[in-house]
Design an enzyme around this catalytic site. Sequence first.
Site, mmCIF file in Angstrom:
data_model
loop_
_atom_site.group_PDB
_atom_site.id
_atom_site.type_symbol
_atom_site.label_atom_id
_atom_site.label_comp_id
_atom_site.label_asym_id
_atom_site.label_seq_id
_atom_site.Cartn_x
_atom_site.Cartn_y
_atom_site.Cartn_z
ATOM 1 N N LEU A 8 0.780 -1.094 0.164
ATOM 2 C CA LEU A 8 -0.141 -0.040 -0.016
ATOM 3 C C LEU A 8 0.816 1.326 -0.162
ATOM 4 C CD1 LEU A 8 -2.628 -1.013 2.782
ATOM 5 C CD2 LEU A 8 -2.495 -1.575 0.262
ATOM 6 N N ALA A 10 -0.410 4.672 -1.471
ATOM 7 C CA ALA A 10 -1.260 5.718 -2.296
ATOM 8 C C ALA A 10 -1.108 7.041 -1.326
ATOM 9 C CB ALA A 10 -2.561 5.223 -2.580
ATOM 10 N N ARG A 15 2.386 13.739 7.524
ATOM 11 C CA ARG A 15 3.245 14.235 8.328
ATOM 12 C C ARG A 15 4.708 14.214 8.084
ATOM 13 N NH1 ARG A 15 1.105 9.283 11.823
ATOM 14 N NH2 ARG A 15 0.356 8.266 9.781
ATOM 15 N N THR A 78 -6.511 2.297 4.625
ATOM 16 C CA THR A 78 -5.700 1.057 4.204
ATOM 17 C C THR A 78 -6.466 0.045 3.820
ATOM 18 O OG1 THR A 78 -5.666 0.587 6.738
ATOM 19 C CG2 THR A 78 -3.805 1.669 5.714
ATOM 20 N N ASP A 102 5.783 2.459 3.740
ATOM 21 C CA ASP A 102 6.671 3.199 4.679
ATOM 22 C C ASP A 102 7.371 2.318 5.619
ATOM 23 O OD1 ASP A 102 4.281 2.500 6.072
ATOM 24 O OD2 ASP A 102 3.935 4.592 6.769
ATOM 25 N N GLY A 139 -1.153 1.662 15.733
ATOM 26 C CA GLY A 139 -2.639 0.922 16.121
ATOM 27 C C GLY A 139 -2.146 0.010 17.287
ATOM 28 N N TYR A 364 43.822 21.170 -15.110
ATOM 29 C CA TYR A 364 42.531 21.069 -15.552
ATOM 30 C C TYR A 364 42.666 20.067 -16.689
ATOM 31 C CZ TYR A 364 38.208 21.181 -17.849
ATOM 32 O OH TYR A 364 36.850 20.783 -18.398
ATOM 33 N N ASN A 375 53.809 12.679 -19.063
ATOM 34 C CA ASN A 375 53.899 13.322 -17.856
ATOM 35 C C ASN A 375 53.378 14.743 -17.782
ATOM 36 O OD1 ASN A 375 55.325 14.700 -15.691
ATOM 37 N ND2 ASN A 375 56.670 13.153 -15.470
HETATM 38 C C1 UD1 Z 1 -1.125 2.059 9.984
HETATM 39 C C2 UD1 Z 1 -1.956 1.135 10.532
HETATM 40 C C3 UD1 Z 1 -1.469 1.022 12.204
HETATM 41 C C4 UD1 Z 1 0.015 0.534 12.282
HETATM 42 C C5 UD1 Z 1 0.959 1.571 11.368
HETATM 43 C C6 UD1 Z 1 2.287 0.893 11.245
HETATM 44 C C7 UD1 Z 1 -4.067 1.064 9.634
HETATM 45 C C8 UD1 Z 1 -5.424 1.995 9.796
HETATM 46 N N1 UD1 Z 1 -3.379 1.557 10.583
HETATM 47 O O1 UD1 Z 1 -1.347 3.445 10.542
HETATM 48 O O2 UD1 Z 1 -2.349 0.070 12.719
HETATM 49 O O3 UD1 Z 1 0.360 0.395 13.423
HETATM 50 O O4 UD1 Z 1 0.362 1.769 10.059
HETATM 51 O O5 UD1 Z 1 3.052 1.758 10.597
HETATM 52 O O6 UD1 Z 1 -3.984 0.492 8.641
HETATM 53 N N2 UD1 Z 1 -2.243 3.975 2.464
HETATM 54 C C9 UD1 Z 1 -2.812 4.082 1.178
HETATM 55 N N3 UD1 Z 1 -3.942 4.452 1.029
HETATM 56 C C10 UD1 Z 1 -4.895 4.972 2.102
HETATM 57 C C11 UD1 Z 1 -4.210 5.115 3.279
HETATM 58 C C12 UD1 Z 1 -2.951 4.774 3.430
HETATM 59 O O7 UD1 Z 1 -2.432 3.342 0.174
HETATM 60 O O8 UD1 Z 1 -5.881 5.694 1.883
HETATM 61 C C13 UD1 Z 1 -1.078 3.555 2.793
HETATM 62 C C14 UD1 Z 1 0.089 4.682 2.820
HETATM 63 O O9 UD1 Z 1 0.700 5.213 1.705
HETATM 64 C C15 UD1 Z 1 1.144 3.926 3.705
HETATM 65 C C16 UD1 Z 1 0.244 2.967 4.378
HETATM 66 O O10 UD1 Z 1 -0.883 2.583 3.563
HETATM 67 O O11 UD1 Z 1 2.199 3.434 2.717
HETATM 68 C C17 UD1 Z 1 0.056 3.116 5.858
HETATM 69 O O12 UD1 Z 1 -0.665 4.291 5.986
HETATM 70 P P1 UD1 Z 1 -0.615 5.244 7.185
HETATM 71 O O13 UD1 Z 1 -1.350 6.524 7.014
HETATM 72 O O14 UD1 Z 1 0.852 5.617 7.105
HETATM 73 O O15 UD1 Z 1 -1.010 4.522 8.310
HETATM 74 P P2 UD1 Z 1 -0.449 4.734 9.699
HETATM 75 O O16 UD1 Z 1 -1.549 5.762 10.573
HETATM 76 O O17 UD1 Z 1 0.746 4.927 10.050
HETATM 77 CA CA CA Z 2 2.771 4.584 8.700
#
Ligand code: UD1
Ligand code: CA
Length: 455
Positions: A8, A10, A15, A78, A102, A139, A364, A375
């Site tokens: 994932l 997207a 932050r 997610t 990430d 989470g 240069y 040389n």
């Molecule tokens: C998420 C988890 C959390 C976990 C943490 C670990 C969920 C709801 N929460 O939170 O339980 O402890 O990661 O790092 O899953 N993304 C998408 N589409 C979206 C939203 C996110 O593709 O609509 C992708 C982001 O690009 C990212 C990943 O999912 O790579 C995680 O998203 P992020 O918003 O960072 O989730 P966290 O709040 O960190």
């Molecule tokens: Ca994250």
Amino acid sequence: MKVLAVILAAGQGTRMKSKRPKVLHPVAGEPMIKHVVRAVSKLRPHRLVVVVGYGAEEVRRALGDEYLYVEQEEQLGTGHALLQARQLLEGKGDTVLALFGDHPLITTKTLRRVLDENEKENAAITILTFHPLDPRGYGRIRRDSAGQVVGIIEEVAASEEEKGMEEVNDGVLCFREGWLWPHLEKIEPGGKGEYYLTDLLALAVEEGERVLALSPEDEEEALGVNSRIDLARAEAVIRQRIRERLMLSGVTMVDPPSTFIDSTVQVGQDTVLHPHTILEGKTTIGANCSIGPGSHLRDSKVGDGCTILYSLVEGAVLEEKVDVGPFSHLRPGTHLASGVQVGNFVEIKESYVGPGTKVGHFSYIGDATLGREVNVGAGTITCNYDGERKHRTIVEDHVFLGSDTMLVAPVKVGADAKTGAGSVVTKDVPPGSLAYGVPAQVKGKMKSELEENHS
Ligand code: UD1
Ligand code: CA
């Protein structure tokens, strides 16, 4: 086991406070998501889908065409992100491995354990959990009195008491394929209207399915990058892994913490890397070299037995036993043949320097071809630019260029010729002749000159 992997990626990553998609921020010289893709690819998944959204085109371009992509147009969480991969994956395998772009520190070994455990125990879901020093942002894992995992509560939904729970979701979730898709559709939007993938755990538990949690061997693997502070932490871990891999393969590092090496770099046996050395991009270094202190190499190829001291080397090729530095700059298109010596305060670009040639001091050399055992006197310069265009200089084998020779290109100095100190060479110098003066004049043949001197 037929594994269907989904990364994932997207989200924008608010932050990070960045216009660049979070997963493209570099970690040890490569976009963070590349590290995730590499770890997953080693599992040889049947399909690997990347869910893209924010900066979709950029992310695709960074990763290339080897993978399948699906676009999540609106970032609704997610759970919603994983659902986008359904058309591509439903019925195509046994196990779905969902992970986040990430998490650049995750290893293949840990992913393999999660997959194996899920299959062996016939679980609906297996996740990775860990205990970070600071659980904020993750989470939290909810367990019942028997210690069984019963759910994940996201930070935004957690009560003060729940926020105090120290075990958190790493972000690797493995599902039995047949169970996943119909249940993913059932997730209700949570706070902020997002569909949380993590809500699936409670659903599975309600249905009496098995839900398992494992921990990575090394908790640092679990780091998720949300801010630039996390980014720096991930960078430090990956850099250390790269250093350890190289040291175990026979490279000496005098001061590992001040030695920065991209994951794409290769270094040969018994090479010594001295403090404050940076090796980047597609750099390869041979065996028995001494690099640094204070050297910076990028996209360069260095043969065996070379020494590079306090110098910057970019896009250059060095054959064997080449010495460079201190304080020289080799720019793209530099090719130094074996045994070349480049000394202090020398800049070279787009030039071939033949075997055994010496460019010792304050020179240069640009757009030039130097033969073997030339040389190059101190202060020699190729005047390659006439204000409009660049021109080439050719210096043939065994030439002796006197100190402070100016080679006004296009110009050629023939084999065995010699220039006097301070010459400004504007016309070709025939082989074996001596030229000096401003502008330089040919003053005879080298051989007869020598004979005169000896008589
Ligand atoms: C998420 C988890 C959390 C976990 C943490 C670990 C969920 C709801 N929460 O939170 O339980 O402890 O990661 O790092 O899953 N993304 C998408 N589409 C979206 C939203 C996110 O593709 O609509 C992708 C982001 O690009 C990212 C990943 O999912 O790579 C995680 O998203 P992020 O918003 O960072 O989730 P966290 O709040 O960190
Ligand atoms: Ca994250």
